[in-house]
Design an enzyme around this catalytic site. Structure first.
Site, PDB file in Angstrom:
ATOM      1  N   ARG A  63       0.857  -1.187   0.000  1.00 25.75           N
ATOM      2  CA  ARG A  63       0.000   0.000   0.000  1.00 25.75           C
ATOM      3  C   ARG A  63       0.888   1.229   0.000  1.00 25.75           C
ATOM      4  O   ARG A  63       1.504   1.581   1.010  1.00 25.75           O
ATOM      5  CB  ARG A  63      -0.936  -0.007   1.217  1.00 25.75           C
ATOM      6  CG  ARG A  63      -1.950  -1.122   1.183  1.00 25.75           C
ATOM      7  CD  ARG A  63      -2.818  -1.026  -0.039  1.00 25.75           C
ATOM      8  NE  ARG A  63      -3.911  -1.994  -0.002  1.00 25.75           N
ATOM      9  CZ  ARG A  63      -4.777  -2.137  -0.973  1.00 25.75           C
ATOM     10  NH1 ARG A  63      -4.697  -1.380  -2.058  1.00 25.75           N
ATOM     11  NH2 ARG A  63      -5.739  -3.030  -0.890  1.00 25.75           N
ATOM     12  N   ALA A  75     -10.531  -7.620  -1.095  1.00 24.62           N
ATOM     13  CA  ALA A  75     -11.407  -6.445  -1.178  1.00 24.62           C
ATOM     14  C   ALA A  75     -11.295  -5.810  -2.552  1.00 24.62           C
ATOM     15  O   ALA A  75     -10.351  -6.066  -3.285  1.00 24.62           O
ATOM     16  CB  ALA A  75     -11.014  -5.429  -0.104  1.00 24.62           C
ATOM     17  N   GLU A  92     -14.108 -10.387  -6.296  1.00 29.35           N
ATOM     18  CA  GLU A  92     -12.847 -10.047  -5.628  1.00 29.35           C
ATOM     19  C   GLU A  92     -12.235 -11.266  -4.940  1.00 29.35           C
ATOM     20  O   GLU A  92     -11.018 -11.450  -4.956  1.00 29.35           O
ATOM     21  CB  GLU A  92     -13.062  -8.910  -4.624  1.00 29.35           C
ATOM     22  CG  GLU A  92     -13.392  -7.586  -5.268  1.00 29.35           C
ATOM     23  CD  GLU A  92     -12.277  -7.041  -6.168  1.00 29.35           C
ATOM     24  OE1 GLU A  92     -11.092  -7.397  -5.971  1.00 29.35           O
ATOM     25  OE2 GLU A  92     -12.592  -6.245  -7.065  1.00 29.35           O
ATOM     26  N   GLU A 144      -1.094  -6.175  -7.309  1.00 29.59           N
ATOM     27  CA  GLU A 144      -1.606  -7.501  -6.938  1.00 29.59           C
ATOM     28  C   GLU A 144      -0.671  -8.625  -7.354  1.00 29.59           C
ATOM     29  O   GLU A 144      -0.862  -9.775  -6.957  1.00 29.59           O
ATOM     30  CB  GLU A 144      -2.984  -7.723  -7.571  1.00 29.59           C
ATOM     31  CG  GLU A 144      -4.057  -6.795  -7.035  1.00 29.59           C
ATOM     32  CD  GLU A 144      -5.406  -7.019  -7.695  1.00 29.59           C
ATOM     33  OE1 GLU A 144      -5.463  -7.668  -8.765  1.00 29.59           O
ATOM     34  OE2 GLU A 144      -6.401  -6.548  -7.142  1.00 29.59           O
TER      35      GLU A 144
END
Length: 192
Positions: A63, A75, A92, A144
């Site tokens: 992040r 999420a 998701e 991801e």
């Protein structure tokens, strides 16, 4: 007595793909007017996936705003117009951790930062998990691409929250709510 707060004017400060920022002039309870900066966001869904061994599927993802990898729950944004939130949660779950759920229930709803943002997050509980067939798996890219997936006992997830190892707000709420719901025999759940 409740005062009706009204937006007198709005000035757009930023418009982006995920969120927009405005400065609103809003009437206050004493009759005055004050500027309030507002972030409008599409909202998101979060999934607490609990397997038959009472383990939660966690992901560790980079992040950028906090400059580190965080333990989180699967999420995603509500970024498909008209898509039912339950389908978004299922999508998701499949995209981020290669799982399907035989049962999805509503767990909790959150306003993440209501002092300045309208973002709402719906946290779902997914159970009766099964793997997505290899041929149907989503190719993860960008942030991801290096997601670490781990199954952690629910009680250990609760301990991780209290040790400060899970700090993502939706993950904290989801883990604690799932533990409470489990301890109640799942009677606190809202069906979808």
């Amino acid at each position: 007595m409740t005062f009706a707060h009204e937006t007198v004017s709005r000035a757009e400060r930023y418009h982006g793909a995920i969120f927009s920022v405005y400065t609103d002039q809003v009437t206050m309870s004493d009759g005055s007017t004050a500027a309030r900066d507002v972030v409008e966001n599409r909202g998101a869904v979060v999934v607490v996936a609990v397997d038959d061994a009472d383990r939660v599927v966690l992901i560790k993802q980079y992040r950028h705003p906090v400059g580190r990898h965080l333990w989180e729950l699967p999420a995603g944004l509500r970024d498909v117009p008209g898509e039912d939130e339950t389908l978004t949660a299922a999508r998701e779950l499949a995209e981020e951790v290669d799982l399907t759920a035989g049962r999805i229930d509503r767990l909790v709803d959150l306003h993440t930062s209501p002092g300045f943002a309208d973002e709402s997050v719906r946290v779902f509980l997914a159970r009766d998990l099964a793997p997505v067939p290899d041929a149907d798996r989503h190719e993860r890219t960008a942030e991801e691409a290096d997601i670490e997936v781990r199954r952690v006992p629910l009680d250990e997830c609760v301990a991780m929250v209290f040790r400060g190892e899970i700090t993502n707000a939706a993950a904290v709420a989801g883990v604690l709510a799932a533990a409470r719901a489990r301890d109640s025999g799942w009677t606190l759940l809202r069906t979808v």
